[in-house]
Design a protein around this motif. Structure first.
Motif, short mmCIF file in Angstrom:
data_model
loop_
_atom_site.label_atom_id
_atom_site.label_comp_id
_atom_site.label_asym_id
_atom_site.label_seq_id
_atom_site.Cartn_x
_atom_site.Cartn_y
_atom_site.Cartn_z
N PHE A 141 71.09 2.27 -23.60
CA PHE A 141 70.39 1.46 -23.09
C PHE A 141 70.50 0.84 -21.54
CE2 PHE A 141 69.47 2.41 -27.66
CZ PHE A 141 68.19 2.53 -27.93
N TRP A 188 65.53 1.30 -22.30
CA TRP A 188 64.94 -0.41 -22.80
C TRP A 188 62.98 -0.48 -22.40
CZ3 TRP A 188 68.22 -3.35 -25.96
CH2 TRP A 188 68.14 -3.65 -27.60
N GLN A 213 62.49 0.23 -30.29
CA GLN A 213 63.21 1.51 -29.29
C GLN A 213 64.55 1.40 -29.86
OE1 GLN A 213 62.84 2.14 -25.30
NE2 GLN A 213 63.18 3.94 -25.38
#
Length: 620
Positions: free
Chosen positions: A78, A205, A210
Motif C-alpha cells: 500500500f 491507498w 481498501q
C-alpha cells in the motif's frame, strides 16, 4: 537462510553448524533470541525432511492447492499516492504484474518436485532428465506427482526417520522416471532451483476501507458475478437495519424482515373457516448459487462457527468447537512516511471494530504489518515547525533504534525510493544507454549532488559522510606475466581515470591503465579525517557502477562536448571490427558448440585498429 532453502542439497555438517549458531542466539535479548528460535526450528525440520522449507514457501506464496499443506501467503503493498512519484507507482505496478504473468502454477509445481527429489536423493538424481520429464507431462499427471511429493515430504514431519523419507521420495522418483528412456550423457550434477517471486499486489491507498476489502477478498475471492466495488454493500446488511442502496450486479435493494414461521406445519395458526382445511405447501424455489460474499456474511453472523452443523439437543451441552487455524498470512507493506501510518492506525481500528461485532478475519488470518519509510523528494508546504522531511519519518527512526538490521537496510531506502524513477542508467528516463568510442582518455568524476546536510540525514552515516561515492568495480586485471586475473572491489572514490596510451614502452598496447582515487576515513581523538589513496592497475575491460545510485559525469578524450552527465554505470571493452562481429555471428549460428574462432573468422582482425601514418609507416 534463503541460500540454504534454495540449495539443492545441504551437507549435514553445514546444517549442524548453522543450527548450533542459531541456538547460541537464544542467550541474547530480543529480537535476536526470537530470530534464533525461529530459524533453529526451521533447520531442525529441514534436517528431518530435506526440502520442506522450499516446498512450504512455494506452496504458500504461490497459492498452490494442497491438502497436506493448505497455508497461503500474500504480500500487499500500500503506497501513499500523494508522496510517491507517479513513475515509481507505475513501475511497481508493472513489475508486480509482470512477475505474476511470467510464473505459472505448472512451473512452480515443477520447481517443488525437482527441489524435493534433489534434496532427498542427492547426486543420484538426474536433474536435467527429471526437468525434461516434468515438462513433457500433461497438466493432470504433473498435478498428481506434485501432490505425491508434497504428501511424502509433509508426512515426514510426524517423526519418521530420515531413511524412510528418502525411501518414499525414491519410489516417487522411479515411478516418475520409469517410463522415460535413460540417457547416455553424463549427469550434470545437482542444480539450484531458484525460488519463484512471491505473490505481490500493489495498491494505491485511495479509500478508507481498501485494506479491509483486500483482506476479505484474500480469504474469500469474489465470484465473477460481483465486482469488488460492491463488497462493502454486501457485508453490511447484517449490521444495518435500514435498507441498503441497490447494487447493479449483486441484486436490488433489500430490507430486514423478521420471520415468525418455524417451518413446522403443526405450528401454523388455525384456519379462520373450520369447514375449510388448508394446508401449507412449500414449492421448490430457484436454487441460487451462493457467492463468496454470502459465505462471508454468514460466517460473520455466526461468530466464526462452522456452517452446516445441526443444533444440539436440549439439555445436552454442545461440544466445544475446534479452534480455527490461521491458514492465511497477509503481509501488508506500507510505503510512505508517518502520515501513511496514521491512515493505517485508523484502518486497523475500523477493522477491530468490525471484528468486535462479528468475528471473521481474526481467527483465520495472520496479519503482519511492515513499514518502508519514504522521504519526500520535493519539499512540501508544511507548517513552520515541520519543515524538515526527516521529521516525517520518526516511526522509522524508532524502529531503527529497536532493530539494527532495520536501521542499516530498510531506513536507508527512504531517500533512494523517490530517486528510482529518475535513475536507470541516466536521470532522464527517456534517454537510452549511450555507446561511444574514446581514443586516449576516459575521466569520471562525482557529479554535483545533494548538500552535505542532505547526505548527513541518511542513516548510513558511516558510508555517506565525507567526499566521494561508493563504486563497484569489476575487471580483468593484467599482471606482469601477461595473464589476466579477475578483480572485483568496492570502495569509496572521487573518480577514476583510464588511459589507453601506455606510459612506458614496455607496458605494451591493448591495455587500459586505470587509476582510482580511494577515500580512506580514519577516526582518532581529534575527530574524523579523510585521505586519498591512488590505486593503479592495467586491464583490458572494466565495469564500474555506483552502488548508491548516485550519478557521476564521464568525459571522453578531454573533449567537453563529449561529456555525459547523470551516469550511474559504464562498461569499457576493446572495440571489435564490425566484419569480425558479423562473421562471428554467422559462425555461431552454424556451429553453436564452437567457442574458438574457426573458418574465415580466424583470418579477420578482431580489434578495430585506427591506422595513423607517420614517416616511419603506419602505427596502429
Amino acid at each position: 537462510m534463503y541460500t540454504l532453502i534454495q540449495a539443492p542439497c545441504i551437507p549435514d555438517e553445514l546444517c549442524a553448524r548453522v543450527y548450533d549458531f542459531c541456538k547460541r542466539l537464544l542467550t541474547l535479548p530480543k529480537p535476536f533470541c526470537t530470530i534464533g528460535l525461529d530459524y533453529a526450528s526451521r533447520l531442525q525440520l529441514e534436517r528431518a525432511a530435506p526440502g520442506t522449507l522450499y516446498q512450504r514457501m512455494v506452496i504458500s506464496e504461490q497459492s498452490l492447492h494442497s491438502a497436506a499443506f493448505p497455508c497461503q501467503e500474500r504480500i500487499f503493498i500500500f503506497a501513499d499516492p500523494e508522496l510517491l512519484p507517479e513513475a515509481i507507482c507505475r513501475a511497481l505496478a508493472m513489475d508486480t504484474e509482470a512477475a505474476q504473468v511470467s510464473q505459472s502454477p505448472r512451473g512452480c509445481m515443477s520447481c517443488v518436485v525437482t527441489h524435493a527429489l534433489q534434496a532427498a536423493l542427492g547426486d543420484t538424481c538426474d536433474t536435467p532428465g527429471l526437468w525434461a520429464r516434468l515438462q513433457a507431462l500433461p497438466p493432470r499427471d504433473l498435478e498428481h506427482w506434485f501432490q505425491q511429493v508434497v504428501a511424502a515430504v509433509e508426512g515426514s514431519e510426524g517423526g519418521s526417520e530420515r531413511g524412510q523419507h528418502t525411501a518414499r521420495l525414491e519410489r516417487i522418483y522411479h515411478g516418475l522416471m520409469g517410463s522415460s528412456p535413460a540417457g547416455n550423457d553424463p549427469q550434470e550434477g545437482l542444480q539450484s532451483t531458484p525460488l519463484p517471486s512471491p505473490n505481490i499486489s500493489f495498491h494505491l491507498w485511495t479509500e478508507d476501507e481498501q485494506l479491509w476489502k483486500e483482506l476479505v477478498l484474500f480469504l474469500r475471492p469474489l465470484s465473477q458475478s460481483c465486482e469488488p466495488e460492491c463488497l462493502g454493500q454486501e457485508l453490511e446488511p447484517l449490521e444495518m437495519p435500514d435498507p441498503l442502496p441497490g447494487c447493479g450486479c449483486c441484486g436490488q435493494s433489500r430490507f430486514s424482515v423478521l420471520s415468525t414461521d418455524s417451518g413446522i406445519e403443526r405450528d401454523l395458526p388455525a384456519p379462520e373457516e373450520p369447514c375449510e382445511r388448508s394446508r401449507l405447501h412449500r414449492k421448490g424455489g430457484i436454487k441460487k448459487k451462493p457467492s463468496p460474499l454470502d459465505s462471508v456474511a454468514l460466517l460473520q453472523a455466526g461468530g466464526g462457527k462452522a456452517p452446516g452443523k445441526p443444533p444440539g439437543r436440549a439439555g445436552v451441552p454442545p461440544e466445544p468447537a475446534a479452534p480455527l487455524q490461521r491458514l492465511h498470512t497477509a503481509r501488508v507493506v506500507l510505503l510512505g512516511d508517518d502520515r501513511v501510518l496514521g491512515r493505517l492506525a485508523q484502518a486497523f481500528l475500523s477493522l477491530r471494530k468490525r471484528e468486535a461485532r462479528r468475528v471473521f478475519l481474526t481467527p483465520r488470518l495472520d496479519l503482519q504489518f511492515y513499514h518502508i519509510p519514504v522521504v519526500p523528494g520535493q519539499p512540501q508546504p508544511l507548517a513552520a515547525e515541520h519543515t524538515d522531511p526527516e521529521e516525517l519519518c520518526e516511526v522509522a527512526g524508532y524502529l531503527g533504534r529497536a532493530d539494527p538490521w532495520y536501521e542499516s537496510n530498510i531506513s536507508t531506502l527512504g531517500h533512494m525510493i523517490p530517486k528510482l524513477a529518475t535513475m536507470v542508467l541516466f536521470q532522464d528516463p527517456a534517454q537510452e544507454p549511450a555507446e561511444d568510442v574514446f581514443l586516449t582518455e576516459l575521466l569520471t568524476q562525482v557529479q554535483d549532488g545533494p548538500s552535505h546536510r542532505e547526505l548527513s540525514t541518511t542513516k548510513r552515516k558511516s558510508t555517506l559522510d565525507g567526499p566521494g561515492m561508493d563504486l563497484t568495480v569489476t575487471c580483468r586485471r593484467v599482471v606482469l606475466s601477461k595473464r589476466q586475473k579477475e578483480l572485483a572491489l568496492s570502495l569509496r572514490s572521487t573518480g577514476l581515470l583510464m588511459k589507453a596510451i601506455p606510459a612506458e614502452e614496455a607496458a605494451g598496447q591493448g591495455c587500459l591503465t586505470v587509476t582510482i582515487t580511494e577515500i580512506i576515513r580514519t577516526s582518532n581523538l581529534a575527530g574524523r579525517s579523510f585521505s586519498a589513496v591512488a590505486h593503479r592497475f592495467r586491464t583490458r575491460s572494466i565495469k564500474v557502477r555506483s552502488s548508491e545510485q548516485r550519478p557521476f559525469t564521464v568525459r571522453l578524450d578531454k573533449d567537453s562536448r563529449r561529456t555525459y552527465r547523470d551516469v550511474v554505470g559504464l562498461e569499457v571493452s576493446p572495440c571489435l571490427e564490425p566484419s569480425y562481429c558479423l562473421q562471428k555471428t554467422r559462425t555461431t549460428k552454424c556451429s553453436p558448440e564452437e567457442t574458438e574462432d574457426v573458418g574465415l573468422v580466424k583470418y579477420l582482425p578482431k580489434s578495430l585498429l585506427l591506422p595513423i601514418n607517420t614517416f616511419a609507416g603506419v602505427i596502429p
